[in-house]
Design a protein around this motif. Structure first.
Motif, short mmCIF file in Angstrom:
data_model
loop_
_atom_site.label_atom_id
_atom_site.label_comp_id
_atom_site.label_asym_id
_atom_site.label_seq_id
_atom_site.Cartn_x
_atom_site.Cartn_y
_atom_site.Cartn_z
N LEU A 1 0.57 -1.31 -0.24
CA LEU A 1 0.20 -0.18 0.17
C LEU A 1 0.89 1.20 -0.55
O LEU A 1 0.49 2.53 -0.54
N SER A 2 1.88 1.32 0.66
CA SER A 2 2.66 2.08 1.21
C SER A 2 3.84 2.36 -0.43
O SER A 2 3.14 4.03 -1.29
N VAL A 3 3.85 1.66 -1.42
CA VAL A 3 4.75 1.77 -3.22
C VAL A 3 3.25 2.45 -3.25
O VAL A 3 3.75 3.52 -4.43
N LEU A 4 2.22 2.01 -3.40
CA LEU A 4 0.99 2.27 -4.16
C LEU A 4 0.40 3.68 -4.03
O LEU A 4 0.53 4.41 -5.22
N SER A 5 0.28 3.84 -3.16
CA SER A 5 -0.18 5.30 -3.16
C SER A 5 0.86 6.38 -3.28
O SER A 5 0.24 7.87 -3.45
N ARG A 6 1.84 6.09 -2.56
CA ARG A 6 3.36 7.18 -3.55
C ARG A 6 3.51 7.14 -5.11
O ARG A 6 3.17 7.96 -5.72
N ALA A 7 3.15 5.68 -6.02
CA ALA A 7 3.37 5.73 -7.18
C ALA A 7 1.80 6.62 -7.53
O ALA A 7 1.80 7.29 -8.84
N VAL A 8 1.03 6.57 -6.54
CA VAL A 8 -0.32 7.42 -7.16
C VAL A 8 -0.32 9.25 -7.62
O VAL A 8 -0.41 8.84 -7.98
N PHE A 9 0.89 9.32 -6.03
CA PHE A 9 0.67 10.63 -5.78
C PHE A 9 1.93 11.10 -6.82
O PHE A 9 2.41 12.00 -5.79
N GLY A 10 2.92 10.54 -6.91
CA GLY A 10 4.49 10.79 -7.78
C GLY A 10 5.69 9.28 -8.04
O GLY A 10 3.96 8.80 -8.32
N ASP A 11 6.20 9.90 -7.58
CA ASP A 11 7.21 8.48 -8.20
C ASP A 11 6.97 7.35 -6.96
O ASP A 11 6.64 8.02 -5.43
N PRO A 12 7.41 6.23 -7.10
CA PRO A 12 7.29 4.83 -6.35
C PRO A 12 8.90 5.38 -5.55
O PRO A 12 9.80 5.44 -5.63
#
Length: 522
Positions: A77-88
């Motif tokens: 979830l941490s990777v996906l949430s940051r990838a949606v709003f920025g860089d993973p």
């Protein structure tokens, strides 16, 4: 959340499209997800199995690994949430986020809420909303309401995928087993896994289950995150908010120019007033020039009465006539008239001639055949099967009476068209010494098949394969007889298909074994 920097198209979707969006995110950022996943789960897997090995209860390691999944889901979830709003994030950042907030709310996730089927959509609320207590419970209820059915189905499907992958990994071992030994190997594997399996077998099962869970669980979390995003978009209209923020950003770029134009009258009011007065004078002068015509040596007279008449101010009839003539133009008229020629009397259409009676009867007969033709065909097939039952019924019945000895069953490669010799062992030894080893092995194989069929009391179909004969030989009660027959089949297959003949010592050993088992005269 910084909605102005979102990397995906946020719009209202169906729950199935939302889950597919989450799966697409997992596939796109696969490396950024599975690297920290392996770095976090593999050491825990090793430690749990080592502790369970010391306790002689390796099943506890599997149970503990499955129970700790909500903690590892935070990585995905941490990777996906940051990838949606920025860089993973990279592997170190993902693991640091797990250490930073991994224990917040862990008691509930690993306690009474662990068996919840809505864990995949409740986890983003707990990890990304930043609230706790009653506010967290209310938000969780609002997000889950309306998509709990899809979340329940998602959990069930992911569980089935884990089971399928687990069974596939176990079945992968059987792919390297020869076909003749497949059934025995499968029974041996089942006995090994069910009746007091050794520790190494239990450890292999734990590893296969860990691989299956590691392959499916990120997609479970990703699909739940997609449902969460879609639910927030529908409730809070994130798509509209994103459009308004982008509009505000475009307007803010032109705000400086608008402010400068608005401040011009304030910066120089006298000059602005003079410019306005000059523009007003120019407009009045242009209007006077348009209303008058200069004539040399005469006064300037208005020209409007010449166009519209002397009463132009109070009578606008000429203007209306000009408008009427303009609308009479065919290019401006929307309606048109079309003229067509039609006959005064409509010709009578002749009625179709009546069909002859025999043609109507033929049509009814074809209709009846088309309606009942299938049943007629089924009846003919049943009649044919009943008439030929004496030929195929003994083959279909597994325990049918054995045929008479004057019509033996021929299986494999036939040696001679007549019956087997009375002294089969002596005849096989004679063929071997005469330099015809293939004929000798074929005779032994045929005799073994007939002896096996006679011992278990069945009739094999003509042309039965070696595999079918092996399956039929399992009905022999004596295990030694089954092993001797399987040995004969292997020797015959190597000779018939691989051109690998046994030496004379192996042939004599095989002949003696078969003569002892099936009662042949030596």
């Amino acid at each position: 959340m910084r909605l102005d920097q979102v990397r995906v198209e946020l719009r209202p979707r169906s729950p199935w499209e939302a889950m597919e969006l989450g799966n697409a995110l997992v596939r796109h950022h696969a490396g950024a997800i599975w690297r920290p996943w392996a770095a976090a789960t593999l050491p825990v897997f090793v430690l749990l199995n080592a502790a369970a090995w010391a306790l002689d209860a390796l099943w506890l390691a599997t149970l503990a690994m499955w129970w700790l999944l909500p903690l590892f889901d935070r990585i995905v979830l941490s990777v996906l949430s940051r990838a949606v709003f920025g860089d993973p994030p990279d592997t170190r950042q993902a693991l640091s986020s797990l250490r930073a907030g991994g224990w917040r709310g862990a008691l509930g996730r690993l306690g009474w809420r662990r068996p919840s089927p809505w864990r995949s959509i409740a986890l983003p609320v707990e990890q990304l909303e930043g609230v706790s207590g009653e506010a967290l419970a209310r938000r969780r209820a609002v997000i889950v309401d309306g998509i709990q059915g899809h979340a329940l189905l998602l959990s069930g499907v992911c569980l089935l995928f884990v089971l399928v992958l687990f069974v596939s990994l176990l079945s992968l071992v059987l792919m390297f087993v020869p076909e003749q030994l497949l059934s025995e190997s499968a029974r041996a594997m089942w006995a090994l896994l069910t009746s007091e399996p050794p520790r190494l077998a239990q450890l292999a099962l734990n590893g296969a289950l860990w691989l299956a869970i590691s392959a499916v669980e990120p997609f479970h979390v990703g699909a739940g995150f997609g449902l969460y995003l879609n639910r927030r978009v529908r409730i809070e209209a994130w798509d509209i908010e994103i459009v308004l923020r982008r509009m505000r950003a475009r307007l803010s770029q032109a705000a400086g120019l608008l402010l400068a134009l608005a401040a011009l009258p304030l910066l120089a009011p006298p000059a602005a007033a003079q410019v306005g007065q000059r523009l007003q004078e120019q407009r009045e002068q242009a209007a006077q020039q348009a209303a008058t015509v200069e004539v040399p040596g005469a006064r300037k007279a208005p020209t409007l009465p010449r166009v519209f008449g002397q009463d132009a101010v109070v009578d606008d009839a000429p203007f209306r006539q000009a408008v009427k003539r303009a609308y009479e133009d065919p290019l401006l008229n929307r309606s048109r008239t079309e003229t067509r020629w039609q006959p005064r009397r409509t010709p009578d259409v002749p009625s179709p001639a009546e069909l002859p009676g025999w043609l109507g009867t033929l049509g009814k007969l074809v209709a009846v055949l088309g309606e009942f033709g299938l049943w007629i065909l089924v009846g003919l097939l049943a009649l044919g099967a009943a008439l030929t039952a004496k030929r195929w019924l003994p083959w279909m019945r597994g325990a049918a009476a054995r045929r008479a000895q004057d019509s033996p069953v021929e299986v494999g490669e036939a040696v001679e068209p007549e019956h087997l010799p009375r002294n089969l062992a002596a005849e096989a030894r004679r063929l071997w010494h005469e330099g015809r080893p293939r004929r000798a092995l074929a005779l032994l194989y045929r005799g073994s098949v007939e002896a096996m069929a006679a011992r278990i009391g069945i009739a094999l179909v003509p042309g039965a394969t070696e595999a079918e004969c092996l399956r039929a030989s399992r009905r022999m009660p004596d295990a030694t007889d089954r092993e001797s027959f399987a040995r004969m089949v292997r020797v015959w297959q190597l000779a018939a298909y691989a051109q690998r003949l046994p030496d004379e010592a192996d042939f004599e050993s095989l002949l003696s074994d078969l003569s002892l088992r099936f009662g042949w005269a030596g």
